[in-house]
Design an enzyme around this catalytic site. Structure first.
Site, short mmCIF file in Angstrom:
data_model
loop_
_atom_site.label_atom_id
_atom_site.label_comp_id
_atom_site.label_asym_id
_atom_site.label_seq_id
_atom_site.Cartn_x
_atom_site.Cartn_y
_atom_site.Cartn_z
N HIS A 94 -9.56 1.60 5.19
CA HIS A 94 -8.28 2.02 5.81
C HIS A 94 -8.27 3.00 7.00
CE1 HIS A 94 -4.34 3.19 6.46
NE2 HIS A 94 -3.44 1.79 6.03
N GLY A 137 3.00 2.97 10.69
CA GLY A 137 4.01 3.99 10.42
C GLY A 137 4.66 4.43 11.67
N GLY A 150 2.95 -0.72 4.37
CA GLY A 150 3.18 0.65 4.08
C GLY A 150 4.52 0.94 3.61
N GLY A 151 5.16 1.65 4.57
CA GLY A 151 6.58 2.12 4.50
C GLY A 151 7.53 1.00 4.03
N GLU A 197 -5.25 -4.17 10.91
CA GLU A 197 -4.03 -2.99 11.01
C GLU A 197 -4.53 -2.19 12.32
OE1 GLU A 197 -2.46 -2.12 6.91
OE2 GLU A 197 -3.87 -0.60 7.40
N SER A 248 3.69 -1.52 10.52
CA SER A 248 5.18 -1.50 10.68
C SER A 248 5.84 -3.00 10.39
CB SER A 248 5.45 -1.19 12.10
OG SER A 248 5.11 0.36 12.34
N GLU A 264 -6.62 5.35 7.91
CA GLU A 264 -6.15 6.87 7.47
C GLU A 264 -7.49 7.50 6.78
OE1 GLU A 264 -2.73 5.79 5.46
OE2 GLU A 264 -1.70 5.32 7.39
N ASN A 305 0.95 -1.13 -0.02
CA ASN A 305 0.05 -0.10 -0.10
C ASN A 305 0.88 1.15 -0.17
OD1 ASN A 305 -1.71 2.21 0.34
ND2 ASN A 305 -2.25 1.44 2.42
N TRP A 306 1.21 1.91 -1.16
CA TRP A 306 1.93 3.06 -1.27
C TRP A 306 1.43 4.31 -0.83
CZ3 TRP A 306 4.07 2.05 -6.97
CH2 TRP A 306 5.14 0.92 -6.86
N LYS A 307 0.24 4.19 -0.32
CA LYS A 307 -0.48 5.31 0.08
C LYS A 307 -0.24 6.83 -0.57
CE LYS A 307 0.09 3.50 4.88
NZ LYS A 307 0.15 3.36 6.09
P1 13P Z 1 3.10 0.56 7.67
O1 13P Z 1 3.65 -0.46 7.06
O2 13P Z 1 3.99 2.11 7.25
O3 13P Z 1 3.29 0.92 8.80
O4 13P Z 1 1.75 0.92 7.22
C1 13P Z 1 0.83 -0.03 7.23
C2 13P Z 1 -0.42 0.33 6.62
O5 13P Z 1 -1.17 1.32 6.68
C3 13P Z 1 -0.63 -0.54 5.30
O6 13P Z 1 -2.18 -0.25 4.75
#
Ligand code: 13P
Length: 254
Positions: A99, A176, A237-238, A170, A216, A101, A12-14
């Site tokens: 999600h 993050g 994500g990251g 999540e 994470s 966010e 998930n590149w956000k």
């Molecule tokens: P991180 O891996 O950056 O913690 O993000 C997780 C996430 O929200 C994936 O959708």
């Protein structure tokens, strides 16, 4: 992991990577896929502007194209939004819904998520439905209650689970932050979710539906997280922004 469910790793590149940056990532990432373990599914969910370019580059690669969101309506006067039929036209193969966010920034709730999953279903796109508690909720001992509430999104599907549905646990406090849930904490939450699926749809469906962990995930912790019996892969994500890190996570899912 459980041999009955195919492992899945989703990037998930956000709100990261322009179409050009996405292409540069794939230049480096796609040649590595010959070493991916058999049976592991891999997906990349770029931001909307990069979908078409990433889709073209993923063609015949075996890597799935994902979207990060979808609108609740199939078309109409919704400036700036993107519909399920549009995603279908781009040959998107899965889409994230709910999600944290978006729950935080757009106040998305369960009924909105149910509508999004319905629109995706109409377009033949499986949803990856994201759930998870905040730190405050965990500290108050409300984790199970929050997951139970978030799962009411499936009230929109009384007759059976939406085909292809994937869940993603999540925990908000792990996203993050560099502070992943321990494998046992994650396993406990996944067990709760599978139990809720079983109550709603019966054991056979509950055993077949994949539940990913997100928050994470790194090359260092992926293997132990994925070794838990109810964790079927990761929503990353990251670490998914770096080709060799995402590759290492894919390998850990094998
Ligand atoms: P991180 O891996 O950056 O913690 O993000 C997780 C996430 O929200 C994936 O959708």
């Amino acid at each position: 992991m459980n041999a009955k469910r195919a492992p899945l790793a989703i990037a998930n590149w956000k709100m990261n990577k322009s179409p050009r940056e996405a292409a540069a990532f794939l230049d480096e990432f796609l040649p590595r896929r010959s070493g991916f373990p058999e049976g592991v599914q891999v997906a990349i969910a770029p931001a909307f502007p990069a979908l078409e370019r990433v889709g073209r580059l993923l063609l015949h690669s075996g890597v799935l194209l994902g979207a990060q969101d979808v609108h609740t309506e199939a078309k109409g006067a919704h400036t700036g939004e993107v519909s399920a039929p549009m995603l279908k036209d781009l040959e998107v193969q899965l889409a994230l819904v709910g999600h944290s966010e978006r729950r935080r920034d757009r106040k998305e709730g369960e009924s909105e998520c149910g509508k999004k999953i319905t629109r995706l279903l109409e377009a033949g796109i499986p949803a990856v439905y994201c759930v998870g508690e905040t730190l405050e909720e965990r500290e108050k001992g409300e984790t199970d209650a929050v997951l139970t509430r978030q799962m009411t999104c499936f009230d929109a599907f009384p007759d059976g689970p939406p085909p292809g549905i994937v869940l993603a646990y999540e925990p908000v406090w792990a996203i993050g932050t560099g502070r992943a849930a321990t494998p046992q904490m994650a396993q406990d939450a996944h067990r709760v979710l599978r139990g809720l699926l079983e109550k709603r749809y019966g054991a056979a469906h509950a055993e077949a539906i994949r539940i990913l962990y997100g928050g994470s995930v790194t090359p260092a912790n992926a293997r132990e997280l994925f070794s838990q019996p109810d964790i079927d892969g990761g929503l990353v994500g990251g670490a998914s922004l770096v080709p060799k890190d995402f590759e290492a996570i894919v390998l850990a899912a094998g």
